[in-house]
Motif scaffolding. Structure first.
Motif, mmCIF file in Angstrom:
data_model
loop_
_atom_site.group_PDB
_atom_site.id
_atom_site.type_symbol
_atom_site.label_atom_id
_atom_site.label_comp_id
_atom_site.label_asym_id
_atom_site.label_seq_id
_atom_site.Cartn_x
_atom_site.Cartn_y
_atom_site.Cartn_z
ATOM 1 N N ASN A 63 -12.333 -28.586 37.129
ATOM 2 C CA ASN A 63 -11.968 -28.028 38.171
ATOM 3 C C ASN A 63 -12.944 -28.094 39.238
ATOM 4 O O ASN A 63 -12.750 -28.403 40.395
ATOM 5 C CB ASN A 63 -11.191 -26.660 37.971
ATOM 6 C CG ASN A 63 -10.005 -26.679 36.972
ATOM 7 O OD1 ASN A 63 -9.458 -27.760 37.013
ATOM 8 N ND2 ASN A 63 -9.783 -25.619 36.413
ATOM 9 N N ASN A 64 -14.084 -27.590 39.108
ATOM 10 C CA ASN A 64 -15.075 -27.389 40.061
ATOM 11 C C ASN A 64 -15.473 -28.719 40.537
ATOM 12 O O ASN A 64 -15.565 -28.947 41.771
ATOM 13 C CB ASN A 64 -16.353 -26.749 39.375
ATOM 14 C CG ASN A 64 -17.705 -26.695 40.256
ATOM 15 O OD1 ASN A 64 -18.688 -27.143 39.847
ATOM 16 N ND2 ASN A 64 -17.502 -26.118 41.514
ATOM 17 N N ILE A 65 -15.556 -29.812 39.881
ATOM 18 C CA ILE A 65 -16.194 -31.183 40.309
ATOM 19 C C ILE A 65 -15.142 -31.694 41.117
ATOM 20 O O ILE A 65 -15.451 -32.430 41.771
ATOM 21 C CB ILE A 65 -16.861 -31.915 39.213
ATOM 22 C CG1 ILE A 65 -15.713 -32.345 38.337
ATOM 23 C CG2 ILE A 65 -17.961 -31.398 38.483
ATOM 24 C CD1 ILE A 65 -16.353 -33.450 37.225
ATOM 25 N N THR A 66 -13.994 -31.637 40.752
ATOM 26 C CA THR A 66 -12.760 -32.107 41.400
ATOM 27 C C THR A 66 -12.544 -31.502 42.649
ATOM 28 O O THR A 66 -11.944 -32.219 43.598
ATOM 29 C CB THR A 66 -11.538 -32.043 40.559
ATOM 30 O OG1 THR A 66 -11.240 -30.572 40.657
ATOM 31 C CG2 THR A 66 -11.683 -33.068 39.375
ATOM 32 N N GLU A 67 -13.489 -30.203 43.050
ATOM 33 C CA GLU A 67 -13.151 -29.863 44.305
ATOM 34 C C GLU A 67 -14.347 -30.226 45.383
ATOM 35 O O GLU A 67 -14.402 -29.619 46.406
ATOM 36 C CB GLU A 67 -12.930 -28.356 44.433
ATOM 37 C CG GLU A 67 -11.648 -28.035 43.408
ATOM 38 C CD GLU A 67 -11.451 -26.328 43.230
ATOM 39 O OE1 GLU A 67 -12.644 -25.688 43.452
ATOM 40 O OE2 GLU A 67 -10.489 -26.151 42.645
ATOM 41 N N GLU A 73 -15.257 -42.871 45.949
ATOM 42 C CA GLU A 73 -15.857 -44.021 45.649
ATOM 43 C C GLU A 73 -17.247 -44.293 45.486
ATOM 44 O O GLU A 73 -17.872 -45.048 45.032
ATOM 45 C CB GLU A 73 -15.207 -45.230 46.499
ATOM 46 C CG GLU A 73 -15.825 -45.184 47.922
ATOM 47 C CD GLU A 73 -15.315 -44.046 48.807
ATOM 48 O OE1 GLU A 73 -15.632 -44.197 49.872
ATOM 49 O OE2 GLU A 73 -14.317 -43.418 48.425
ATOM 50 N N LYS A 74 -18.028 -43.134 45.980
ATOM 51 C CA LYS A 74 -19.490 -43.201 46.005
ATOM 52 C C LYS A 74 -19.990 -42.248 44.607
ATOM 53 O O LYS A 74 -21.301 -41.916 44.670
ATOM 54 C CB LYS A 74 -19.843 -42.837 47.405
ATOM 55 C CG LYS A 74 -19.801 -43.386 48.503
ATOM 56 C CD LYS A 74 -20.486 -44.579 48.359
ATOM 57 C CE LYS A 74 -20.429 -45.362 49.307
ATOM 58 N NZ LYS A 74 -21.765 -46.438 49.834
ATOM 59 N N ILE A 75 -19.248 -41.611 43.874
ATOM 60 C CA ILE A 75 -19.704 -40.744 42.865
ATOM 61 C C ILE A 75 -18.920 -40.823 41.460
ATOM 62 O O ILE A 75 -17.806 -41.266 41.555
ATOM 63 C CB ILE A 75 -19.529 -39.350 43.446
ATOM 64 C CG1 ILE A 75 -20.404 -38.421 42.409
ATOM 65 C CG2 ILE A 75 -18.190 -38.916 43.550
ATOM 66 C CD1 ILE A 75 -20.655 -37.009 43.125
ATOM 67 N N GLU A 76 -19.841 -40.702 40.614
ATOM 68 C CA GLU A 76 -19.147 -40.648 39.050
ATOM 69 C C GLU A 76 -19.672 -39.560 38.471
ATOM 70 O O GLU A 76 -20.730 -39.158 38.587
ATOM 71 C CB GLU A 76 -19.431 -42.005 38.341
ATOM 72 C CG GLU A 76 -21.000 -42.144 38.063
ATOM 73 C CD GLU A 76 -21.397 -43.278 37.150
ATOM 74 O OE1 GLU A 76 -20.366 -43.623 36.400
ATOM 75 O OE2 GLU A 76 -22.297 -43.756 37.015
ATOM 76 N N SER A 98 -6.489 -37.163 35.372
ATOM 77 C CA SER A 98 -5.675 -36.587 36.676
ATOM 78 C C SER A 98 -6.656 -36.674 37.699
ATOM 79 O O SER A 98 -6.087 -35.968 38.802
ATOM 80 C CB SER A 98 -5.095 -35.310 36.411
ATOM 81 O OG SER A 98 -6.135 -34.473 35.919
ATOM 82 N N SER A 99 -7.775 -36.670 37.860
ATOM 83 C CA SER A 99 -8.588 -36.782 39.063
ATOM 84 C C SER A 99 -8.731 -37.918 39.979
ATOM 85 O O SER A 99 -8.752 -38.964 39.432
ATOM 86 C CB SER A 99 -10.004 -36.221 38.536
ATOM 87 O OG SER A 99 -10.939 -36.302 39.624
ATOM 88 N N ALA A 100 -9.010 -37.715 41.027
ATOM 89 C CA ALA A 100 -9.326 -38.939 42.015
ATOM 90 C C ALA A 100 -10.738 -39.363 41.778
ATOM 91 O O ALA A 100 -10.954 -40.574 42.124
ATOM 92 C CB ALA A 100 -9.102 -38.664 43.628
#
Length: 160
Positions: A63-67, A73-76, A98-100
Motif C-alpha cells: 500500500n505504501n509503495i503504490t502511493e 513507467e520510470k520505476i519498478e 492491482s497496481s499501476a
C-alpha cells in the motif's frame, strides 16, 4: 565522574539537536548546492524490498509503495522473499497485480541471507538508480523524487 556525565550530555545533545542544527545552518550558508537541480528529472529506478517472514508488514508496504509520487513507467518494485517460511510470498503474489506500478516478485525457497538475495537480483537490473528499502519501513510519498533529483549533479554517487 562529573566529566563523563557532562561529555555524555554533550554527545546526546549533539546527536539529537546539534547535528541537525549544524546541517540546517550549513544549508543556509551554502544554498547554491541546489543550483542546477530541475524538478522534472526522473531517472529509471529499481526499488528493492527484501522480505524474510514479513507477513505482518508486507501488505502495508505494498500500500505504501503504490502511493509514492513517481512516474509509473520510470520505476519498478522488486520484492525478494528468499527463504520465507510464513505467508509473505503468497500475500505479495496476491496483491501486486492491482497496481499501476510494475511490481515484481522474486522468490527462492532456499534462504542464503539478505545480501545474497540482493546480489542475485542486481545483475538483472537495467535502471539508472537502485533504492534499497526494508519491508517494515514506510517511505514518504515524495522520497523517491527528493532522492533521485540529486543524481543530476555529476559529483553525486549515493543519496541516503
Amino acid at each position: 565522574m562529573k566529566l563523563i556525565f557532562i561529555l555524555s550530555l554533550i554527545l546526546v545533545f549533539y546527536t539529537y539537536l546539534g547535528y541537525p542544527l549544524l546541517l540546517y545552518f550549513y544549508y543556509l550558508l551554502f544554498p547554491g548546492r541546489k543550483k542546477g537541480l530541475t524538478p522534472d528529472y526522473f531517472p529509471t529506478v529499481s526499488f528493492l524490498i527484501p522480505c524474510f517472514n514479513e507477513v505482518d508488514f508486507v501488505l502495508q508496504k505494498i500500500n505504501n509503495i503504490t502511493e509514492l509520487e513517481y512516474p509509473a513507467e520510470k520505476i519498478e518494485f522488486i520484492f525478494i522473499t528468499d527463504g520465507s517460511t510464513d505467508d509473505t510470498y503468497n500475500v505479495v503474489q496476491k496483491n501486486i497485480s492491482s497496481s499501476a506500478y510494475k511490481i515484481r516478485l522474486e522468490h527462492r525457497d532456499e534462504r542464503k541471507g539478505k545480501q545474497h538475495a540482493i546480489d542475485r537480483i542486481i545483475p538483472e537490473l537495467e535502471s539508472e538508480i537502485i533504492i534499497f528499502n526494508d519491508c517494515n519501513t514506510i517511505v514518504n510519498e515524495y522520497a523517491i523524487k527528493l532522492m533521485t533529483r540529486h543524481f543530476q549533479l555529476a559529483n553525486v554517487g549515493v543519496v541516503t
